[in-house]
Every structure is written in structure tokens, then in C-alpha cells.
Design an enzyme around this catalytic site. Sequence first.
Site, PDB file in Angstrom:
ATOM      1  N   GLY A  84       6.721  -2.279  -4.474  1.00 55.24           N
ATOM      2  CA  GLY A  84       6.655  -1.412  -3.188  1.00 55.24           C
ATOM      3  C   GLY A  84       5.688  -0.161  -3.218  1.00 55.24           C
ATOM      4  O   GLY A  84       4.948   0.010  -4.176  1.00 55.24           O
ATOM      5  N   HIS A  85       5.864   0.417  -2.191  1.00 54.00           N
ATOM      6  CA  HIS A  85       4.586   1.500  -1.730  1.00 54.00           C
ATOM      7  C   HIS A  85       4.735   2.662  -2.982  1.00 54.00           C
ATOM      8  O   HIS A  85       5.794   2.965  -3.322  1.00 54.00           O
ATOM      9  CB  HIS A  85       4.627   1.966  -0.638  1.00 54.00           C
ATOM     10  CG  HIS A  85       5.981   2.736  -0.092  1.00 54.00           C
ATOM     11  ND1 HIS A  85       7.121   2.148   0.728  1.00 54.00           N
ATOM     12  CD2 HIS A  85       6.767   3.963  -0.521  1.00 54.00           C
ATOM     13  CE1 HIS A  85       7.936   3.037   0.764  1.00 54.00           C
ATOM     14  NE2 HIS A  85       7.899   4.014   0.073  1.00 54.00           N
ATOM     15  N   ASN A  86       3.674   3.033  -3.275  1.00 55.04           N
ATOM     16  CA  ASN A  86       3.417   4.159  -4.135  1.00 55.04           C
ATOM     17  C   ASN A  86       3.878   4.040  -5.754  1.00 55.04           C
ATOM     18  O   ASN A  86       4.116   4.967  -6.571  1.00 55.04           O
ATOM     19  CB  ASN A  86       3.970   5.457  -3.781  1.00 55.04           C
ATOM     20  CG  ASN A  86       3.353   5.888  -2.619  1.00 55.04           C
ATOM     21  OD1 ASN A  86       3.621   5.861  -1.124  1.00 55.04           O
ATOM     22  ND2 ASN A  86       2.340   6.935  -2.827  1.00 55.04           N
ATOM     23  N   ARG A  94       0.935  -1.170  -0.129  1.00 59.03           N
ATOM     24  CA  ARG A  94      -0.012   0.034  -0.139  1.00 59.03           C
ATOM     25  C   ARG A  94       0.889   1.224  -0.179  1.00 59.03           C
ATOM     26  O   ARG A  94       1.982   1.129   0.311  1.00 59.03           O
ATOM     27  CB  ARG A  94      -0.886  -0.003   1.235  1.00 59.03           C
ATOM     28  CG  ARG A  94      -0.444   0.146   2.461  1.00 59.03           C
ATOM     29  CD  ARG A  94      -1.284   0.309   3.613  1.00 59.03           C
ATOM     30  NE  ARG A  94      -2.330  -0.617   3.571  1.00 59.03           N
ATOM     31  CZ  ARG A  94      -3.651  -0.616   3.459  1.00 59.03           C
ATOM     32  NH1 ARG A  94      -4.009   0.993   3.214  1.00 59.03           N
ATOM     33  NH2 ARG A  94      -4.493  -1.347   3.163  1.00 59.03           N
ATOM     34  N   SER A 102       7.893   4.039  -5.042  1.00 61.86           N
ATOM     35  CA  SER A 102       7.613   5.126  -5.916  1.00 61.86           C
ATOM     36  C   SER A 102       8.143   4.817  -7.478  1.00 61.86           C
ATOM     37  O   SER A 102       8.471   5.881  -8.127  1.00 61.86           O
ATOM     38  CB  SER A 102       8.194   6.229  -5.334  1.00 61.86           C
ATOM     39  OG  SER A 102       7.426   6.977  -4.448  1.00 61.86           O
TER      40      SER A 102
END
Length: 332
Positions: A242-244, A221, A262
Site C-alpha cells: 500500500g501507499h507510503n 504510490r 504506511s
Amino acid sequence: MKLSAMLQSIGLDVALKRDFEVVALAPLQKATPNDVSYIDQNKYLQDLSVSSAGAVLIREKDVVAVPEHIQPIVVSNPHLIFAKLSEFFKEPQFCLAGDQNQAENHRQHNQALAIGEKSIIMPNVFLGNGVKIGSNCVLMPGVVLADDVCIGDNCKLFPNVVIYKNTQIGNNVSIHAGSIIGSDGFGYAHTEAGEHIKIEHKGCVIIEDDVEIGANNTIDRAVFGETRIKKGTKIDNLVQIGHNCVIGEHSLLVSQVGLAGSTTTGRNVVMGGQAGTGGHIHIGDFTQIAGRGAVGKNLPPHTKWGGHPLMELDEWMKFFVSLRRLVKKKNS
């Protein structure tokens, strides 16, 4: 909680021009006057002029860039203070919602659930509050859906898939056994003593239509905002996202690809097995990365890359051939 109280509780005594009830932590671009943001890298200073944030955590050397409508909170390590403040917004990912295993039982006994026609809920499935499942779906044994997960039509979740809170899944999506969608990203800030302070992740995961996710994948998330897998993407087994991260339409990620937080891609990107990226990197449309390619910079569209350090694929292949010749010559 008031901003002053939050700061005092983590040991900061800061004189505020304006105290306010903090609604959320948010990025500068999306922050409202009741949100707190932070800047840890110079490249984000340009976003201050267009931000509506109520306050920003910032280093003293950068205070001159803060406009009048935003309250600066001067700290030596904005990332660390952000991590400490994130604890105030921590939410449980799983709230027990009963033990009903059949679709018909859910329809009769839990009005918060919505399950479409012809969907099959096999034994030992756990559904949280507010879960919505479309028509013609199949949830196999051991599937866990946390609160407020939304799944579209014609989806198939294989055994032991776990979907965390607020995840949104489109139509015609298949998620194979053991995959976990929406767990916390690997985000920590670090103290001078070397301690690791967890950043609580408030964002979500969105999986668009026609996506297939292999076995034992993990998709994290977002810190805030969303991690998104766009339409038509196919992901092999054992991939970490990974996140974003944002994965563009119709991309292919082969087994053991690892994407740091990201990472974003354009459409129809292909990443070979064990390829990986550093954080905050963009890969352009129709770009291909050979197996074990290590991406440490932005890549333009319609290009091919390989190796470590990363080179354009033709260059990498010539380099590898030359290296083999050199080794043979040395050993002869």
C-alpha cells in the site's frame, strides 16, 4: 490558487488571518509556509510545534495546540476536507509521447528520452516523456513507462509491466510480468452520508538496487512523499504493497502478502504467504511472520510470530496443538 478561493470552492467560508498561494498539501514535518497540512489523530499534535506549515486543518477541540505561526482552519472532519482539497493538485499519470518502439528510434526522434548503451527496447513498448533508462536493460513487449520514470543499469522488465509517473528504479532490478508500480493507493475519506471521496496521491515509488519483484504485484504510490522498497528485497508473485509503505533491506515477502498503507519494516523481515498488516504498523529487524499471520500491532526486532490473533510463534504452535487435541477429544 489562493487558500481562500480553494476553501470557498468546496463550500467553506473561513475567516483567514493570512491568505496565501497554496503550493501543495504536505505532512506537518515537511510542510513549508505555502503548504496546507491536516491533523486527524491526537498523536500528530506534537508535530505542530516543529512544523513550518502555513495552515492546518484541525478540529475545534485541538485548536489550542496550534502555534502562532500556523493558521488553523477549524473543520469537523479534517481528513474529508483534505481529500476535497487534494483534487486541486491532481495530475495526469500518463501523457502521450508518440509511438516509437525501438531504442534507436527513441534516441533519434525524442530528445527528452535517455536510453543507455546496449539496452534493448522490444516492440510495443510505450515510453513517456522524460524517461531515463540505464545501460544493459531489457524492456519486453507491452511494457509501459509513464513520464519521468527513471530506471538504472542492468534492469529487466518482463511483458506488460506498467510503471507510473515519477517512479525511480535502481540498478539490477527485475520486475516480472503484469506488475504495476506507482498506481494510486486505496485512500478515501468518507462523508456523513456514506459517500467516498478520493484522496489524490501526489507521491512516488522508489525501488532501490538489487530488488526482484514477482509477477502481478501492485505497489502503490504515496499520498505525498514516497513508497520505498529498499536494497536487496525479494518479493514473490501476487503481493500488494500500500501507499507510503517502506520495506527494509533484504526483506522477503512471499506470495499474497498484503501490506496496508504506511506499514514499515526493518531489514531482513520475512513474511510468509498470505500474511498481512494493518496500517501504520512497524515490524522490527529480522522479524519473521508465519503464513496467514495477521499483524495488528508493532513488532519488536528478532522475533517470530504467527496466527490470528497474532501470537509469538512458539505460543501459537502450542495453542494450535492444544486446539486440535480439544477437537479430537470432543469428537471421540
